[in-house]
Enzyme design. Sequence first.
Site, PDB file in Angstrom:
ATOM      1  N   GLY A 182     -66.371  -2.930 -75.367  1.00  0.00           N
ATOM      2  CA  GLY A 182     -66.894  -1.933 -76.304  1.00  0.00           C
ATOM      3  C   GLY A 182     -65.932  -0.802 -76.625  1.00  0.00           C
ATOM      4  N   GLU A 234     -63.980 -10.131 -67.967  1.00  0.00           N
ATOM      5  CA  GLU A 234     -64.164  -8.998 -68.860  1.00  0.00           C
ATOM      6  C   GLU A 234     -63.633  -7.734 -68.189  1.00  0.00           C
ATOM      7  OE1 GLU A 234     -67.482  -9.607 -71.840  1.00  0.00           O
ATOM      8  OE2 GLU A 234     -68.510  -9.114 -70.004  1.00  0.00           O
ATOM      9  N   GLY A 249     -69.594  -9.097 -77.808  1.00  0.00           N
ATOM     10  CA  GLY A 249     -70.720  -8.177 -77.943  1.00  0.00           C
ATOM     11  C   GLY A 249     -70.874  -7.725 -79.381  1.00  0.00           C
ATOM     12  N   HIS A 303     -72.962  -8.860 -65.462  1.00  0.00           N
ATOM     13  CA  HIS A 303     -72.270  -8.117 -66.536  1.00  0.00           C
ATOM     14  C   HIS A 303     -71.999  -6.694 -66.036  1.00  0.00           C
ATOM     15  CE1 HIS A 303     -71.427  -6.158 -70.332  1.00  0.00           C
ATOM     16  NE2 HIS A 303     -71.292  -7.357 -70.873  1.00  0.00           N
TER      17      HIS A 303
END
Length: 261
Positions: free
Chosen positions: A172, A166, A233, A96
Amino acid sequence: MTRTQLVMANWKQQGSEPALTQWLSEVSVPDLAELSRVLCVPLPYLAALRQQRAALQSAVLAGAQQVSAWTGGAYTGEVSAAMLREFGVAYTLVGHSERRQWLLETADSRRAQLAALWQQGITPVLCVGETAVQHQQGQTVDVLWQQLAEVLGPQPAPGPLVLAYEPVFAIGSGQPLSAPDAQQVHQKLRQLLQQWYSAADCQQIRILYGGSVNSNNAAEYLRYPDIDGVLVGSGSLQADSFNALCLTVQSAIRERQVAQI
Ligand code: PEP
């Protein structure tokens, strides 16, 4: 198309045991046939997750956000793939971007993590993605190629894999990559995977999109043929919005199936 679509919730370093209990009881109903759901919790909550899943006979699968690069021994603070398996973990995130950035995980470590997970029969979810600068400079495919090659190595025939694309700038930020743009990248990723997997196997590998997905935009991604689910998330923390997201994803999958008939 035979790939089972996947929605993965990544709680990151958030949540609590009571919150987990409540979330799981609310998310375990309805039982959704068309997609698998996975919850990646912080490691201390894996025991509660196992217990609650059993009590509720929940279809939600257990996921972890990290695994040790070592299989065991004197590595204080680390948690091995065998330990994750004891707690029923089916999927584990590897690479990640937050762990690359803040924990300074290296390619060597990611490669060892994949091997450790494969040894225990746990499916790694390998996260790849370019930064905003790399994206603006048109380096997306080169970066993704590098991120695959450095962990999958020179030899073909690695183990079972899920990819999560991603883009770092989308995580985010509230600025998701558009679904058509994501589809283009996913299609390219599927081609790149042919370096390591047979063409038939590449058709079975699920490639998820992640980065500011929520219940309002999730279905859009599932309308595209190379997008096999989403990694979520902040949009996964509240059970009601996660349920809404899964229901809209399920509808999109059904529409896609009807269109393919
Ligand atoms: C993530 O943590 O992988 C992620 C995609 O986060 P968010 O949905 O909050 O952008």
